[in-house]
Design a protein around this motif. Structure first.
Motif, PDB file in Angstrom:
ATOM      1  N   ASP A   1       1.067  -1.207  -0.203  1.00  0.00           N
ATOM      2  CA  ASP A   1       0.100  -0.127   0.326  1.00  0.00           C
ATOM      3  C   ASP A   1       0.828   0.971  -0.473  1.00  0.00           C
TER       4      ASP A   1
ATOM      5  N   LEU B   1       1.440   5.287   1.151  1.00  0.00           N
ATOM      6  CA  LEU B   1       1.327   6.569   2.300  1.00  0.00           C
ATOM      7  C   LEU B   1       1.855   7.758   1.565  1.00  0.00           C
TER       8      LEU B   1
ATOM      9  N   LEU C   1      -3.830   7.695   2.433  1.00  0.00           N
ATOM     10  CA  LEU C   1      -3.490   6.755   2.279  1.00  0.00           C
ATOM     11  C   LEU C   1      -4.481   6.064   1.511  1.00  0.00           C
TER      12      LEU C   1
ATOM     13  N   SER D   1      -8.733   7.122   2.395  1.00  0.00           N
ATOM     14  CA  SER D   1      -7.722   8.230   4.062  1.00  0.00           C
ATOM     15  C   SER D   1      -8.971   8.576   5.023  1.00  0.00           C
TER      16      SER D   1
ATOM     17  N   GLY E   1      -8.940   5.320   7.129  1.00  0.00           N
ATOM     18  CA  GLY E   1      -7.737   5.385   7.851  1.00  0.00           C
ATOM     19  C   GLY E   1      -7.364   5.558   9.540  1.00  0.00           C
TER      20      GLY E   1
ATOM     21  N   VAL F   1      -4.829   9.854  10.281  1.00  0.00           N
ATOM     22  CA  VAL F   1      -4.429   9.559   8.699  1.00  0.00           C
ATOM     23  C   VAL F   1      -5.322  11.491   8.865  1.00  0.00           C
TER      24      VAL F   1
END
Length: 539
Positions: free
Chosen positions: A362, A364, A389, A402, A405, A409
């Protein structure tokens, strides 16, 4: 025993969203790290810093934290003590102030302890790790003192000639001095949204990047000119990212550049590099435009066996995701991957991380404007902003999660560097973020995902001791993942040198293949999951 709690998965392994919480204050990361004005910034030096690093400096198996400061304040080193981080900066000899920018780590002298290099506007510093007991500034004695003030930014240790010694690349942003830099509003490059703001980078002089070759005497030699990395001289360089992008066994360097084409130095196997970013598709975006590149990170996000590159950019520009089509030929696939909608953010730090342990990396990224003055306009762009995210769907696309998250976040800060590490060795990575003018953020999820995992720690013997540049191919549950051990990257920051792999439902590792930086291969079979696996290079 859990160090700081667990983490939450809202669905089964391979399909979840994590909920992150900021635990920095309870973990002992309470110092504020200034980086210029928070209402207005008069000079560009106030805008670009600073990074963070995770390094296990005392070899106790726990990742320690280093947070860089600007504006004259000292950077700080924190020891990971299993539940808390303790400030050991003075005791460890890491007390330097100034305009700190970035950091990268590696065992440059191959003594078994990770050393730390920190970049500055001014003079860089190399801290030699003396047995995990103290760091000593050896910058001058190893030949890394610079003959003038420089705006050093991203850095990376890497063994570009595969001789077993770590060399060092240092990006340079521009030439800056308080005396010669215009004041806000002084020329057309000192305005933004009809407001006078700090000047640059346009209108300020370019500088050149630096390559230091490690000698057999334990010193460094400046080979910037003869290697070719000093040849490009019209680029504002920030993030530096090492990786074998064409799969030929020799490490290359990508440099994210601000308002100018980014650079890709391809290793020619003879001590020289060829700059081929335009030729290979990573200099510009798919519209042929030079973006305001800040940070860059890389991963084999689609299990193709090749490293793709993600780059953060300025507001009103979308992020840039270059898919590696093989042999270092890239294509801007940002739109098709589902990443073209976040255009209001000024992006800085970025990193791949498998937060749900499903085996698919993933992504970020953290944000924050360069101009605090934008708050006066009351627009949809902010000096302090939330993070982004993305969850890797495993089908060639990412989903922006996001909003789901967790509070960490969505918290707003003007963030710069970000680094990840599994600070308690429970199979789930934590996130460290440097926020301008505030304490750092330390993210933890609230419960553990269902996916299995492995942490792979490599120890070189013939290769460099940190195994930087080593390639790992891990096969479990019918899935083969690929990663490289890396110094630096992201936005002027350092991730844990150990490589984290999510395994999904697989309970064992069928095959673990290591290709060491010198090209030798080593293979392990039938390894248990959910543990730290240490592999020492066979001589």
């Amino acid at each position: 025993m859990k160090l700081l709690g667990g983490l939450l998965l809202l669905a089964a392994a391979g399909g979840g969203v994590a909920e992150f919480h900021d635990i920095a204050e309870s973990a002992g990361l309470t110092h504020v790290f200034p980086n210029g004005g928070m209402v207005t910034k008069e000079y560009i030096i106030e805008t670009t810093g600073s990074g963070v690093a995770f390094i296990d400096y005392d070899n106790d198996g726990l990742a320690d934290a280093f947070v860089i400061s600007g504006d004259g304040a000292p950077s700080r080193l924190y020891h990971n003590e299993g539940g808390k981080f303790r400030d050991v900066s003075e005791a460890m000899g890491v007390t330097r102030g100034g305009w700190g920018q970035g950091a990268c780590a590696g065992d440059y002298d191959n003594d078994g302890f990770t050393d730390l290099f920190v970049t500055y506007w001014g003079q860089n510093v190399l801290y030699r790790n003396e047995g995990g007991k103290r760091f000593r500034d050896v910058t001058k004695e190893v030949g890394l003192a610079q003959d003038r003030v420089r705006y050093n930014t991203g850095c990376a240790f890497f063994d570009y000639d595969r001789d077993g010694r770590l060399d060092l690349f240092v990006a340079n942003y521009l030439k800056f001095s308080y005396e010669e830099t215009p004041k806000p509003g002084a020329n057309p490059y000192c305005w933004y949204l009809q407001m006078p703001v700090n000047c640059g980078p346009r209108g300020l002089p370019f500088d050149r990047n630096i390559l230091y070759h490690a000698t057999a005497k334990g010193t460094f030699e400046d080979v910037s000119v003869k290697s070719g990395v000093a040849e490009p001289n019209q680029n504002y360089c920030l993030g530096a990212l090492a990786g074998d992008f064409d799969g030929d066994g020799w490490p290359d360097i990508f440099v994210a550049c601000d308002q100018t084409p980014s650079l890709l130095f391809m290793n020619q196997h003879d001590g020289t590099f060829s700059e081929e970013a335009l030729l290979r598709g990573v200099a510009l975006n798919d519209d042929g435009k030079a973006m305001s590149g800040m940070g860059a990170t890389t991963a084999d996000f689609n299990h193709s066996g090749a490293l793709s590159i993600f780059r953060t950019n300025f507001s009103d520009e979308r992020e840039t995701f270059y898919i590696n089509r093989g042999k270092g030929e890239f294509q801007d696939a940002t739109l098709g991957l589902g990443m073209a909608h976040n255009t209001r953010f000024v992006g800085w730090g970025c990193t791949f991380l498998d937060f749900d342990n499903d085996g698919w990396p993933d992504l970020l990224l953290v944000n924050g404007h360069v101009f605090p003055e934008v708050e006066r306009k009351k627009l949809d762009i902010h000096f302090k902003d939330r993070r982004i995210l993305y969850r890797n769907l495993g089908n060639g696309k990412f989903e922006d999660v996001s909003e789901r998250g967790g509070p960490a976040v969505l918290d707003v800060h003007s963030s710069r560097g970000v680094a990840v590490a599994d600070i308690d060795n429970d199979g789930v990575v934590e996130v460290l973020i440097n926020n301008q003018g505030e304490r750092p953020s330390l993210w933890r999820q609230t419960s553990k995902p269902a996916g299995n995992w492995a942490l792979v720690r490599l120890v070189g013997t013939v290769s460099n001791r940190s195994a930087i540049g080593a390639k790992i191919r891990l096969t479990a549950g019918g899935m083969t993942q690929y990663a490289e051990v890396r110094s630096g990257g992201g936005y002027i920051s350092q991730n844990d040198l150990r490589q984290h792999f999510g395994l999904g439902a697989a309970k064992k590792i069928d095959r673990l293949e290591i290709e060491w930086p010198n090209g030798r291969k080593q293979e392990l079979a039938d390894q248990e999951a959910n543990r730290v696996i240490t592999v020492t290079e066979v001589r």
